[in-house]
Design a protein around this motif. Structure first.
Motif, PDB file in Angstrom:
ATOM      1  N   GLU A   1       0.831  -1.201   0.000  1.00 30.75           N
ATOM      2  CA  GLU A   1       0.000   0.000   0.000  1.00 30.75           C
ATOM      3  C   GLU A   1       0.867   1.254   0.000  1.00 30.75           C
ATOM      4  OE1 GLU A   1      -2.207  -3.016   2.739  1.00 30.75           O
ATOM      5  OE2 GLU A   1      -0.156  -2.213   2.571  1.00 30.75           O
ATOM      6  N   SER A   2       0.314   2.320  -0.525  1.00 24.89           N
ATOM      7  CA  SER A   2       0.996   3.601  -0.459  1.00 24.89           C
ATOM      8  C   SER A   2       0.886   4.154   0.959  1.00 24.89           C
ATOM      9  CB  SER A   2       0.365   4.583  -1.445  1.00 24.89           C
ATOM     10  OG  SER A   2      -1.009   4.774  -1.135  1.00 24.89           O
ATOM     11  N   ARG A   3       1.665   5.157   1.231  1.00 23.18           N
ATOM     12  CA  ARG A   3       1.613   5.765   2.553  1.00 23.18           C
ATOM     13  C   ARG A   3       0.299   6.503   2.728  1.00 23.18           C
ATOM     14  NH1 ARG A   3       6.706   9.178   4.513  1.00 23.18           N
ATOM     15  NH2 ARG A   3       7.553   7.091   4.348  1.00 23.18           N
ATOM     16  N   GLY A   4      -0.306   6.345   3.883  1.00 20.26           N
ATOM     17  CA  GLY A   4      -1.526   7.078   4.185  1.00 20.26           C
ATOM     18  C   GLY A   4      -1.192   8.489   4.610  1.00 20.26           C
ATOM     19  N   GLY A   5      -1.844   8.948   5.657  1.00 20.75           N
ATOM     20  CA  GLY A   5      -1.512  10.278   6.117  1.00 20.75           C
ATOM     21  C   GLY A   5      -2.550  10.863   7.036  1.00 20.75           C
ATOM     22  N   LEU A   6      -2.307  12.115   7.354  1.00 19.09           N
ATOM     23  CA  LEU A   6      -3.204  12.880   8.226  1.00 19.09           C
ATOM     24  C   LEU A   6      -3.956  13.886   7.372  1.00 19.09           C
ATOM     25  CD1 LEU A   6      -4.137  13.828  11.065  1.00 19.09           C
ATOM     26  CD2 LEU A   6      -2.129  15.339  11.078  1.00 19.09           C
ATOM     27  N   VAL A   7      -5.261  13.896   7.505  1.00 20.27           N
ATOM     28  CA  VAL A   7      -6.088  14.791   6.707  1.00 20.27           C
ATOM     29  C   VAL A   7      -7.195  15.347   7.588  1.00 20.27           C
ATOM     30  CG1 VAL A   7      -7.542  12.901   5.879  1.00 20.27           C
ATOM     31  CG2 VAL A   7      -7.369  15.009   4.544  1.00 20.27           C
ATOM     32  N   GLN A   8      -7.611  16.550   7.283  1.00 24.89           N
ATOM     33  CA  GLN A   8      -8.693  17.158   8.052  1.00 24.89           C
ATOM     34  C   GLN A   8     -10.037  16.593   7.618  1.00 24.89           C
ATOM     35  OE1 GLN A   8      -8.301  21.438   7.591  1.00 24.89           O
ATOM     36  NE2 GLN A   8      -7.121  21.565   9.498  1.00 24.89           N
ATOM     37  N   ALA A   9     -10.964  16.623   8.514  1.00 25.56           N
ATOM     38  CA  ALA A   9     -12.322  16.176   8.187  1.00 25.56           C
ATOM     39  C   ALA A   9     -12.859  16.970   7.010  1.00 25.56           C
ATOM     40  CB  ALA A   9     -13.229  16.339   9.404  1.00 25.56           C
ATOM     41  N   GLY A  10     -13.484  16.259   6.103  1.00 27.01           N
ATOM     42  CA  GLY A  10     -13.985  16.872   4.889  1.00 27.01           C
ATOM     43  C   GLY A  10     -13.004  16.826   3.737  1.00 27.01           C
ATOM     44  N   GLY A  11     -11.783  16.452   4.030  1.00 24.10           N
ATOM     45  CA  GLY A  11     -10.754  16.390   3.014  1.00 24.10           C
ATOM     46  C   GLY A  11     -10.751  15.080   2.247  1.00 24.10           C
ATOM     47  N   SER A  12      -9.747  14.938   1.393  1.00 25.46           N
ATOM     48  CA  SER A  12      -9.646  13.770   0.525  1.00 25.46           C
ATOM     49  C   SER A  12      -8.256  13.163   0.609  1.00 25.46           C
ATOM     50  CB  SER A  12      -9.938  14.158  -0.928  1.00 25.46           C
ATOM     51  OG  SER A  12     -11.238  14.667  -1.075  1.00 25.46           O
ATOM     52  N   LEU A  13      -8.199  11.893   0.265  1.00 31.84           N
ATOM     53  CA  LEU A  13      -6.932  11.165   0.249  1.00 31.84           C
ATOM     54  C   LEU A  13      -7.086   9.994  -0.704  1.00 31.84           C
ATOM     55  CD1 LEU A  13      -4.138  11.169   1.712  1.00 31.84           C
ATOM     56  CD2 LEU A  13      -5.106   9.481   3.286  1.00 31.84           C
ATOM     57  N   ARG A  14      -6.028   9.683  -1.439  1.00 34.98           N
ATOM     58  CA  ARG A  14      -6.071   8.516  -2.319  1.00 34.98           C
ATOM     59  C   ARG A  14      -4.997   7.526  -1.906  1.00 34.98           C
ATOM     60  NH1 ARG A  14      -5.109   7.830  -8.838  1.00 34.98           N
ATOM     61  NH2 ARG A  14      -2.926   8.048  -8.222  1.00 34.98           N
ATOM     62  N   LEU A  15      -5.416   6.317  -1.728  1.00 38.52           N
ATOM     63  CA  LEU A  15      -4.497   5.213  -1.441  1.00 38.52           C
ATOM     64  C   LEU A  15      -4.313   4.381  -2.696  1.00 38.52           C
ATOM     65  CD1 LEU A  15      -5.898   3.967   2.002  1.00 38.52           C
ATOM     66  CD2 LEU A  15      -4.078   5.632   1.590  1.00 38.52           C
ATOM     67  N   SER A  16      -3.151   3.786  -2.812  1.00 40.93           N
ATOM     68  CA  SER A  16      -2.913   2.851  -3.894  1.00 40.93           C
ATOM     69  C   SER A  16      -2.336   1.556  -3.339  1.00 40.93           C
ATOM     70  CB  SER A  16      -1.983   3.442  -4.952  1.00 40.93           C
ATOM     71  OG  SER A  16      -0.721   3.729  -4.392  1.00 40.93           O
ATOM     72  N   CYS A  17      -2.491   0.509  -4.102  1.00 40.53           N
ATOM     73  CA  CYS A  17      -1.993  -0.807  -3.705  1.00 40.53           C
ATOM     74  C   CYS A  17      -1.425  -1.480  -4.952  1.00 40.53           C
ATOM     75  CB  CYS A  17      -3.104  -1.634  -3.102  1.00 40.53           C
ATOM     76  SG  CYS A  17      -2.667  -3.362  -2.786  1.00 40.53           S
ATOM     77  N   VAL A  18      -0.149  -1.765  -4.922  1.00 37.32           N
ATOM     78  CA  VAL A  18       0.510  -2.420  -6.050  1.00 37.32           C
ATOM     79  C   VAL A  18       0.644  -3.901  -5.769  1.00 37.32           C
ATOM     80  CG1 VAL A  18       2.564  -2.506  -7.487  1.00 37.32           C
ATOM     81  CG2 VAL A  18       1.770  -0.315  -6.596  1.00 37.32           C
TER      82      VAL A  18
END
Length: 127
Positions: free
Chosen positions: A6-23
């Motif tokens: 998996e790609s690195r996750g992270g810290l995001v504020q509520a209402g925000g967006s994030l994309r994960l990937s998995c190779v």
């Protein structure tokens, strides 16, 4: 064997967006369905979304439907999880998984059906 990273996750504020990937690497031709699961502290691992490699049929947990989108790039052996409108309750370790057997709908939500698992990546949503 199939290896999932998996790609690195992270810290995001509520209402925000994030994309994960998995190779996926290794015996990827044996996998028919890819899934994302998550596990919050003190809670059981739960299904998030799944997608079939060949036709791209996708399935979602009710808790993320209309906010998360799973997709795949067959040429890159990569599955993505686009997460929008994130909430504090989405905070968890997110894990990628692959299964050799086909599934449909809610049948894709069971942990035991998956044969290979990634190490997981932390996603934290701050309110």
């Amino acid at each position: 064997q199939v290896q999932l990273v998996e790609s690195r996750g992270g810290l995001v504020q509520a209402g925000g967006s994030l994309r994960l990937s998995c190779v996926a690497s290794g015996r990827t031709f044996s996998s028919t369905v890819m899934g994302w699961f998550r596990q919050a502290p003190g809670k059981e691992r739960e299904f998030v979304a799944a997608i079939t490699w060949n036709r791209g049929y996708s399935y979602y947990a009710d808790s993320v439907k209309d906010r998360f989108t799973i997709s795949r790039d067959n040429a890159k052996n990569t599955v993505y999880l686009q997460m929008n409108s994130l909430k504090s309750e989405d905070t968890a370790v997110y894990l990628c998984a692959a299964r050799d057997t086909y599934c449909v709908g809610y049948g894709c939500g069971g942990l035991s059906g998956y044969d290979y698992w990634g190490q997981g990546t932390q996603v934290t949503v701050s309110s």
